[in-house]
Enzyme design. Structure first.
Site, PDB file in Angstrom:
ATOM      1  N   ASN A   1      20.457 -92.802  48.505  1.00 28.26           N
ATOM      2  CA  ASN A   1      20.423 -92.628  49.943  1.00 28.26           C
ATOM      3  C   ASN A   1      21.294 -91.844  49.739  1.00 28.26           C
ATOM      4  O   ASN A   1      22.637 -92.669  50.990  1.00 28.26           O
ATOM      5  CB  ASN A   1      19.742 -93.310  51.201  1.00 28.26           C
ATOM      6  CG  ASN A   1      19.583 -92.529  52.120  1.00 28.26           C
ATOM      7  OD1 ASN A   1      20.439 -91.701  52.255  1.00 28.26           O
ATOM      8  ND2 ASN A   1      19.687 -93.594  53.051  1.00 28.26           N
ATOM      9  N   TRP A   2      22.096 -90.966  50.010  1.00 26.11           N
ATOM     10  CA  TRP A   2      23.520 -90.045  50.471  1.00 26.11           C
ATOM     11  C   TRP A   2      23.247 -90.431  51.935  1.00 26.11           C
ATOM     12  O   TRP A   2      24.490 -89.513  52.069  1.00 26.11           O
ATOM     13  CB  TRP A   2      22.957 -88.304  50.049  1.00 26.11           C
ATOM     14  CG  TRP A   2      23.611 -88.477  48.454  1.00 26.11           C
ATOM     15  CD1 TRP A   2      22.805 -89.128  47.447  1.00 26.11           C
ATOM     16  CD2 TRP A   2      23.256 -87.580  47.642  1.00 26.11           C
ATOM     17  NE1 TRP A   2      23.235 -88.744  45.838  1.00 26.11           N
ATOM     18  CE2 TRP A   2      23.222 -87.372  46.070  1.00 26.11           C
ATOM     19  CE3 TRP A   2      23.883 -86.791  47.420  1.00 26.11           C
ATOM     20  CZ2 TRP A   2      23.493 -87.185  45.249  1.00 26.11           C
ATOM     21  CZ3 TRP A   2      23.752 -85.374  47.180  1.00 26.11           C
ATOM     22  CH2 TRP A   2      24.170 -86.040  45.223  1.00 26.11           C
TER      23      TRP A   2
ATOM     24  N   GLU B   1      20.035 -96.499  60.834  1.00 27.02           N
ATOM     25  CA  GLU B   1      19.931 -95.880  61.473  1.00 27.02           C
ATOM     26  C   GLU B   1      19.592 -95.018  62.413  1.00 27.02           C
ATOM     27  O   GLU B   1      19.656 -94.739  63.305  1.00 27.02           O
ATOM     28  CB  GLU B   1      20.319 -94.925  59.821  1.00 27.02           C
ATOM     29  CG  GLU B   1      21.546 -95.892  59.961  1.00 27.02           C
ATOM     30  CD  GLU B   1      22.435 -95.400  58.382  1.00 27.02           C
ATOM     31  OE1 GLU B   1      21.865 -94.545  57.842  1.00 27.02           O
ATOM     32  OE2 GLU B   1      23.166 -96.281  57.991  1.00 27.02           O
TER      33      GLU B   1
ATOM     34  N   GLU C   1      16.704-103.617  53.925  1.00 28.93           N
ATOM     35  CA  GLU C   1      17.876-103.770  54.259  1.00 28.93           C
ATOM     36  C   GLU C   1      17.989-103.493  55.500  1.00 28.93           C
ATOM     37  O   GLU C   1      17.836-103.604  57.275  1.00 28.93           O
ATOM     38  CB  GLU C   1      18.127-102.058  54.446  1.00 28.93           C
ATOM     39  CG  GLU C   1      17.015-101.097  53.381  1.00 28.93           C
ATOM     40  CD  GLU C   1      18.447 -99.920  53.442  1.00 28.93           C
ATOM     41  OE1 GLU C   1      19.314 -99.544  52.255  1.00 28.93           O
ATOM     42  OE2 GLU C   1      18.496 -99.228  53.914  1.00 28.93           O
TER      43      GLU C   1
ATOM     44  N   GLY D   1      26.222-100.566  54.526  1.00 27.26           N
ATOM     45  CA  GLY D   1      27.968-100.321  54.925  1.00 27.26           C
ATOM     46  C   GLY D   1      29.232-100.766  55.387  1.00 27.26           C
ATOM     47  O   GLY D   1      30.269-100.887  55.534  1.00 27.26           O
TER      48      GLY D   1
ATOM     49  N   SER E   1      24.936-102.308  51.085  1.00 23.21           N
ATOM     50  CA  SER E   1      25.864-102.869  50.288  1.00 23.21           C
ATOM     51  C   SER E   1      25.298-103.730  48.687  1.00 23.21           C
ATOM     52  O   SER E   1      26.288-104.457  48.154  1.00 23.21           O
ATOM     53  CB  SER E   1      27.331-103.667  50.701  1.00 23.21           C
ATOM     54  OG  SER E   1      27.589-103.803  52.101  1.00 23.21           O
TER      55      SER E   1
ATOM     56  N   GLY F   1      23.584 -97.041  49.391  1.00 21.58           N
ATOM     57  CA  GLY F   1      23.882 -95.864  50.535  1.00 21.58           C
ATOM     58  C   GLY F   1      25.158 -95.084  48.937  1.00 21.58           C
ATOM     59  O   GLY F   1      25.408 -94.955  48.930  1.00 21.58           O
ATOM     60  N   GLY F   2      26.362 -96.091  49.621  1.00 21.96           N
ATOM     61  CA  GLY F   2      27.540 -95.499  49.628  1.00 21.96           C
ATOM     62  C   GLY F   2      28.046 -95.597  48.303  1.00 21.96           C
ATOM     63  O   GLY F   2      28.468 -93.654  47.341  1.00 21.96           O
TER      64      GLY F   2
HETATM   65  P1  13P Z   1      24.944 -98.993  52.183  1.00 22.68           P
HETATM   66  O1  13P Z   1      25.138 -98.867  49.992  1.00 22.68           O
HETATM   67  O2  13P Z   1      26.722 -98.479  51.992  1.00 22.68           O
HETATM   68  O3  13P Z   1      25.356-100.708  52.489  1.00 22.68           O
HETATM   69  O4  13P Z   1      23.897 -98.078  52.723  1.00 22.68           O
HETATM   70  C1  13P Z   1      22.245 -98.559  51.923  1.00 22.68           C
HETATM   71  C2  13P Z   1      21.624 -97.799  52.790  1.00 22.68           C
HETATM   72  O5  13P Z   1      21.447 -97.789  54.185  1.00 22.68           O
HETATM   73  C3  13P Z   1      20.506 -97.068  52.264  1.00 22.68           C
HETATM   74  O6  13P Z   1      19.568 -96.738  52.870  1.00 22.68           O
END
Ligand code: 13P
Length: 252
Positions: free
Chosen positions: A9-10, A97, A167, A173, A211, A232-233
């Site tokens: 997920n960018w 989010e 999540e 994040g 994470s 994510g990241g």
């Molecule tokens: P991170 O991997 O950056 O913590 O984000 C997770 C996320 O929200 C994927 O949808």
């Protein structure tokens, strides 16, 4: 047999250049990523055609959000049908989010799930508790309610197009990951909730997100109820993402 999935997920990151580089490198390794796992790229919507062109059928593509409405005068919205028309297979619904920053309620999430399933795409329902809720011992209850409300109208065959992503909000994040044991406990609880809804719980992929990195993915993906990750990241870094895609135990 449920699917193993690693989805990147960018979020609201990226550019045309990043698509060319990142998707190019991932595709160069596509043959050596875990053969049993589906690799999905979920870029910002405007980059979907470019990702698709670059991926040339080697990766699946998803969209981060769709409208709760079908079509019409809803400026700024993108429909599930449009995502299907563009060749997407997956749709994230109810990411924390979206819930926190855009006020998406469980009712809106449920309507979006309906739109996604009607359009024939696979819905990835995102659920997770905040740190306060976890500290108060309410994590399982909160997650169960999100699943029961979000998936309330799913019936019969539609279950084959449902994926759940756990999540925990406090892990997104932040660099703090749930331990493999804690994540496994929640994933097992999620499967129980699905069972209680008469869903084919053993067939539904339940992903972990928050994470996930190259150095913790293997421990998470070794757990019996964790079927992959929503990243994510780390999905924006080719090496990290490729390592995560290879982190399933042999023969999984
Ligand atoms: P991170 O991997 O950056 O913590 O984000 C997770 C996320 O929200 C994927 O949808």
């Amino acid at each position: 047999m449920r699917r193993k999935i690693v989805a990147g997920n960018w979020k609201m990151n990226g550019s045309k250049d990043l698509v060319q580089q990142l998707v190019g490198v991932i595709c160069d390794h596509a043959g050596s990523l875990d053969a049993g796992a589906e690799v999905v790229i979920i870029p910002p919507a405007p980059y979907i055609p470019l990702v698709q062109q670059r991926a040339d059928g080697k990766l699946a593509i998803g969209v981060q959000n769709v409208s709760q409405w079908q079509s019409g005068a809803y400026t700024g919205e993108v429909s599930a049908e449009m995502a299907r028309d563009l060749g997407c297979w997956y749709v994230l619904v109810g990411h924390s989010e979206r819930r926190q920053l855009f006020g998406e309620s469980d009712e809106v999430v449920a309507r979006k799930i309906g739109r996604v399933l009607e359009s024939g795409l696979t819905a990835v329902l995102c659920v997770g508790e905040t740190l306060d809720q976890r500290d108060a011992g309410e994590a399982e209850q909160v997650v169960a309610a999100q699943i029961q409300k979000g998936l309330a109208s799913v019936t019969g065959e539609q279950w084959s197009k449902v994926v759940v992503a756990y999540e925990p909000v406090w892990a997104i994040g932040t660099g703090k990951t749930a331990t493999a044991d804690d994540a496994q406990a929640m994933h097992a609880a999620i499967r129980k909730v699905l069972e209680g809804m008469n869903a084919p719980a053993e067939e539904i992929s339940v992903l972990y997100g928050g994470s996930v990195k190259a150095d913790n993915a293997a421990a998470l993906f070794s757990e019996p109820d964790i079927d992959g990750g929503l990243i994510g990241g780390a999905s924006l870094k080719a090496d990290e993402f490729i390592s995560i895609c290879r982190a399933f135990p042999a023969g999984a």
